[in-house]
Design a protein around this motif. Structure first.
Motif, PDB file in Angstrom:
ATOM      1  N   GLY A  97       0.810  -1.208   0.000  1.00 34.25           N
ATOM      2  CA  GLY A  97       0.000   0.000   0.000  1.00 34.25           C
ATOM      3  C   GLY A  97       0.841   1.255   0.000  1.00 34.25           C
ATOM      4  N   CYS A  98       2.156   1.097  -0.221  1.00 35.00           N
ATOM      5  CA  CYS A  98       3.051   2.244  -0.316  1.00 35.00           C
ATOM      6  C   CYS A  98       3.835   2.190  -1.621  1.00 35.00           C
ATOM      7  CB  CYS A  98       4.046   2.258   0.848  1.00 35.00           C
ATOM      8  SG  CYS A  98       3.384   2.873   2.403  1.00 35.00           S
ATOM      9  N   PHE A  99       4.337   3.337  -2.027  1.00 35.31           N
ATOM     10  CA  PHE A  99       5.256   3.398  -3.153  1.00 35.31           C
ATOM     11  C   PHE A  99       6.350   4.393  -2.811  1.00 35.31           C
ATOM     12  CE2 PHE A  99       2.185   6.739  -3.820  1.00 35.31           C
ATOM     13  CZ  PHE A  99       2.855   7.770  -4.446  1.00 35.31           C
ATOM     14  N   GLN A 100       7.436   4.400  -3.596  1.00 37.86           N
ATOM     15  CA  GLN A 100       8.579   5.245  -3.272  1.00 37.86           C
ATOM     16  C   GLN A 100       8.760   6.374  -4.279  1.00 37.86           C
ATOM     17  OE1 GLN A 100      11.935   2.572  -2.984  1.00 37.86           O
ATOM     18  NE2 GLN A 100      11.345   1.873  -0.945  1.00 37.86           N
ATOM     19  N   ASP A 101       9.289   7.506  -3.787  1.00 35.84           N
ATOM     20  CA  ASP A 101       9.629   8.595  -4.686  1.00 35.84           C
ATOM     21  C   ASP A 101      11.012   8.331  -5.268  1.00 35.84           C
ATOM     22  OD1 ASP A 101      11.527   9.232  -2.766  1.00 35.84           O
ATOM     23  OD2 ASP A 101      10.762  11.235  -2.357  1.00 35.84           O
ATOM     24  N   ILE A 102      11.568   9.269  -6.024  1.00 34.65           N
ATOM     25  CA  ILE A 102      12.848   9.045  -6.683  1.00 34.65           C
ATOM     26  C   ILE A 102      13.966   8.737  -5.690  1.00 34.65           C
ATOM     27  CG2 ILE A 102      13.401  11.514  -6.694  1.00 34.65           C
ATOM     28  CD1 ILE A 102      14.865  11.028  -9.361  1.00 34.65           C
ATOM     29  N   ASN A 103      13.848   9.239  -4.451  1.00 33.43           N
ATOM     30  CA  ASN A 103      14.888   9.036  -3.444  1.00 33.43           C
ATOM     31  C   ASN A 103      14.642   7.820  -2.558  1.00 33.43           C
ATOM     32  OD1 ASN A 103      16.342  11.458  -4.169  1.00 33.43           O
ATOM     33  ND2 ASN A 103      14.669  12.605  -3.199  1.00 33.43           N
ATOM     34  N   GLY A 104      13.600   7.042  -2.891  1.00 27.39           N
ATOM     35  CA  GLY A 104      13.301   5.855  -2.100  1.00 27.39           C
ATOM     36  C   GLY A 104      12.507   6.129  -0.841  1.00 27.39           C
ATOM     37  N   VAL A 105      11.917   7.322  -0.737  1.00 25.76           N
ATOM     38  CA  VAL A 105      11.088   7.671   0.424  1.00 25.76           C
ATOM     39  C   VAL A 105       9.677   7.122   0.230  1.00 25.76           C
ATOM     40  CG1 VAL A 105      10.113   9.569   1.767  1.00 25.76           C
ATOM     41  CG2 VAL A 105      12.430   9.759   0.828  1.00 25.76           C
ATOM     42  N   ASP A 106       9.157   6.439   1.253  1.00 22.67           N
ATOM     43  CA  ASP A 106       7.829   5.831   1.161  1.00 22.67           C
ATOM     44  C   ASP A 106       6.722   6.894   1.163  1.00 22.67           C
ATOM     45  OD1 ASP A 106       8.656   3.215   1.030  1.00 22.67           O
ATOM     46  OD2 ASP A 106       8.506   2.861   3.199  1.00 22.67           O
ATOM     47  N   ILE A 107       5.717   6.650   0.312  1.00 19.11           N
ATOM     48  CA  ILE A 107       4.498   7.456   0.305  1.00 19.11           C
ATOM     49  C   ILE A 107       3.330   6.487   0.425  1.00 19.11           C
ATOM     50  CG2 ILE A 107       3.083   9.111  -0.957  1.00 19.11           C
ATOM     51  CD1 ILE A 107       5.584   9.884  -2.542  1.00 19.11           C
ATOM     52  N   SER A 108       2.504   6.656   1.431  1.00 14.22           N
ATOM     53  CA  SER A 108       1.351   5.778   1.631  1.00 14.22           C
ATOM     54  C   SER A 108       0.242   6.130   0.645  1.00 14.22           C
ATOM     55  CB  SER A 108       0.829   5.911   3.061  1.00 14.22           C
ATOM     56  OG  SER A 108      -0.416   5.256   3.202  1.00 14.22           O
ATOM     57  N   VAL A 109      -0.332   5.120   0.028  1.00 16.55           N
ATOM     58  CA  VAL A 109      -1.456   5.368  -0.875  1.00 16.55           C
ATOM     59  C   VAL A 109      -2.643   5.915  -0.092  1.00 16.55           C
ATOM     60  CG1 VAL A 109      -3.011   4.341  -2.562  1.00 16.55           C
ATOM     61  CG2 VAL A 109      -0.662   3.531  -2.405  1.00 16.55           C
ATOM     62  N   ASP A 110      -2.765   5.533   1.160  1.00 19.69           N
ATOM     63  CA  ASP A 110      -3.836   6.065   1.997  1.00 19.69           C
ATOM     64  C   ASP A 110      -3.680   7.577   2.151  1.00 19.69           C
ATOM     65  OD1 ASP A 110      -6.174   5.463   3.467  1.00 19.69           O
ATOM     66  OD2 ASP A 110      -5.078   5.764   5.339  1.00 19.69           O
ATOM     67  N   GLU A 111      -2.441   8.052   2.163  1.00 16.42           N
ATOM     68  CA  GLU A 111      -2.182   9.484   2.226  1.00 16.42           C
ATOM     69  C   GLU A 111      -2.636  10.169   0.942  1.00 16.42           C
ATOM     70  OE1 GLU A 111       1.589  12.483   3.228  1.00 16.42           O
ATOM     71  OE2 GLU A 111       1.902  10.333   2.957  1.00 16.42           O
ATOM     72  N   VAL A 112      -2.425   9.500  -0.190  1.00 19.33           N
ATOM     73  CA  VAL A 112      -2.877  10.037  -1.479  1.00 19.33           C
ATOM     74  C   VAL A 112      -4.399  10.055  -1.526  1.00 19.33           C
ATOM     75  CG1 VAL A 112      -2.896   9.665  -3.972  1.00 19.33           C
ATOM     76  CG2 VAL A 112      -0.791   9.272  -2.665  1.00 19.33           C
ATOM     77  N   ILE A 113      -5.015   8.965  -1.078  1.00 18.25           N
ATOM     78  CA  ILE A 113      -6.476   8.900  -1.066  1.00 18.25           C
ATOM     79  C   ILE A 113      -7.059  10.007  -0.193  1.00 18.25           C
ATOM     80  CG2 ILE A 113      -8.448   7.496  -0.333  1.00 18.25           C
ATOM     81  CD1 ILE A 113      -6.875   5.016  -1.069  1.00 18.25           C
ATOM     82  N   HIS A 114      -6.391  10.304   0.919  1.00 10.36           N
ATOM     83  CA  HIS A 114      -6.880  11.340   1.836  1.00 10.36           C
ATOM     84  C   HIS A 114      -7.009  12.695   1.136  1.00 10.36           C
ATOM     85  CE1 HIS A 114      -7.594  13.204   5.732  1.00 10.36           C
ATOM     86  NE2 HIS A 114      -6.722  14.138   5.406  1.00 10.36           N
ATOM     87  N   ILE A 115      -6.134  12.956   0.170  1.00 12.16           N
ATOM     88  CA  ILE A 115      -6.193  14.218  -0.576  1.00 12.16           C
ATOM     89  C   ILE A 115      -7.528  14.349  -1.307  1.00 12.16           C
ATOM     90  CG2 ILE A 115      -5.200  15.476  -2.544  1.00 12.16           C
ATOM     91  CD1 ILE A 115      -2.469  14.382  -1.720  1.00 12.16           C
ATOM     92  N   PHE A 116      -8.071  13.195  -1.747  1.00 13.85           N
ATOM     93  CA  PHE A 116      -9.276  13.225  -2.578  1.00 13.85           C
ATOM     94  C   PHE A 116     -10.522  12.741  -1.844  1.00 13.85           C
ATOM     95  CE2 PHE A 116      -5.654  12.666  -5.489  1.00 13.85           C
ATOM     96  CZ  PHE A 116      -5.854  13.731  -6.346  1.00 13.85           C
ATOM     97  N   ASN A 117     -10.469  12.666  -0.511  1.00 12.49           N
ATOM     98  CA  ASN A 117     -11.649  12.162   0.199  1.00 12.49           C
ATOM     99  C   ASN A 117     -12.777  13.186   0.224  1.00 12.49           C
ATOM    100  OD1 ASN A 117     -11.061  14.016   2.217  1.00 12.49           O
ATOM    101  ND2 ASN A 117     -10.361  12.503   3.706  1.00 12.49           N
ATOM    102  N   THR A 118     -13.899  12.804   0.790  1.00  7.23           N
ATOM    103  CA  THR A 118     -15.110  13.627   0.754  1.00  7.23           C
ATOM    104  C   THR A 118     -14.904  15.001   1.375  1.00  7.23           C
ATOM    105  OG1 THR A 118     -16.510  11.667   0.820  1.00  7.23           O
ATOM    106  CG2 THR A 118     -17.520  13.741   1.471  1.00  7.23           C
ATOM    107  N   GLU A 119     -14.179  15.046   2.498  1.00 10.20           N
ATOM    108  CA  GLU A 119     -13.979  16.321   3.190  1.00 10.20           C
ATOM    109  C   GLU A 119     -13.049  17.251   2.408  1.00 10.20           C
ATOM    110  OE1 GLU A 119     -13.549  13.346   4.599  1.00 10.20           O
ATOM    111  OE2 GLU A 119     -15.430  13.258   5.730  1.00 10.20           O
TER     112      GLU A 119
END
Length: 272
Positions: A97-119
């Motif tokens: 449920g995570c992916f990495q940026d160019i530097n290998g830093v983890d980004i949670s997909v749940d964090e991405v989803i939060h950007i587009f949630n209902t609120e």
């Protein structure tokens, strides 16, 4: 179970402006990224989606998240569309449920989803938000006593936002380049020039099975992937002394969708 469920409302021709995030992580032998991006763009064009937004391959965490925040405020991705479709091609460590940026830093997909949630994104309120991940699992290697027995447990992060779906495959796009594949007959090997097996299979199933609910679509993709996964898991080097450090897993679908949903409609297409 899906027969009696309501469907998410869609236009006669489903409207979507896809997002493709292809990240070339440093020190990650990511051979599938260019071919996967090409396959996705061709598939979306055939489905008559709007031209996708493709991120730069050298994006870091802040750039990715800021670009997604800008997209959230742009109606051509949200208010004017029936659903959000985001495809991420990158690498991952040991966190599903995570992916990495160019530097290998983890980004949670749940964090991405939060950007587009209902609120946070009223333009996508009660609309499906679909996230497809192809992340090369960097913890898969040849079995080694210095690595295999000392590997920490994997962590899994699951989405909690309603109307969201994550479909995640961590089978490396470069798996067929491992030395143990030298003993495999050419017709049995996957051609890595076509990209990852998962993205290629996913796109083919979309083209063939138009109008099918996305959950049934993931069943079909996994059924198509099973023979490949079983074959990879059974392979060993010619000397029969080494094998993969862990078995490959079928793609995992985690759904919080509340209704039936189809990515496209129309007649079935042939394979590409």
């Amino acid at each position: 179970m899906l027969v009696h469920m309501e469907s998410y409302p869609l236009s006669k021709k489903p409207s979507c402006k896809p997002i493709i995030i292809p990240i070339k992580v440093k020190d990650c032998d990511h051979t599938s990224i260019d071919a996967d991006t090409k396959t996705l763009k061709e598939t979306f064009k055939q489905l008559e989606y709007a031209k996708p937004e493709v991120f730069n391959q050298d994006s870091d965490r802040d750039t990715i998240l800021n670009q997604l925040l800008n997209i959230r405020e742009t109606s051509e991705f949200t208010k004017d569309r029936d659903f959000l479709l985001c495809v991420i091609i990158s690498c991952c460590g040991r966190v599903n449920g995570c992916f990495q940026d160019i530097n290998g830093v983890d980004i949670s997909v749940d964090e991405v989803i939060h950007i587009f949630n209902t609120e946070n994104c009223t333009g996508l309120r009660n609309k499906p938000k679909i996230f497809i991940l192809q992340t090369d699992d960097l913890s898969i290697s040849h079995r080694s006593p210095f690595f295999f027995g000392d590997r920490p447990e994997e962590v899994t992060r699951l989405p909690t936002q309603a109307d969201s779906l994550i479909y995640h495959c961590s089978i490396p796009g470069f798996i067929e380049t491992f030395p143990w594949s030298d003993s495999v007959k050419p017709e049995k090997k996957w051609n890595t020039a076509q990209g990852s097996k998962f993205i290629h299979t996913f796109c083919n199933e979309i083209r063939k099975e138009r109008g099918i609910d996305i959950h049934q679509l993931t069943f079909k993709v996994n059924a198509s992937m099973k023979e490949y996964v079983d074959d990879i898991n059974s392979r060993k080097l010619q000397k029969q002394t080494e094998e993969l450090s862990k078995n490959l897993e079928l793609p995992i679908c985690t759904s919080q969708l509340l209704r039936k949903f189809t990515l496209c409609q129309g007649q079935k297409e042939t394979e590409v």
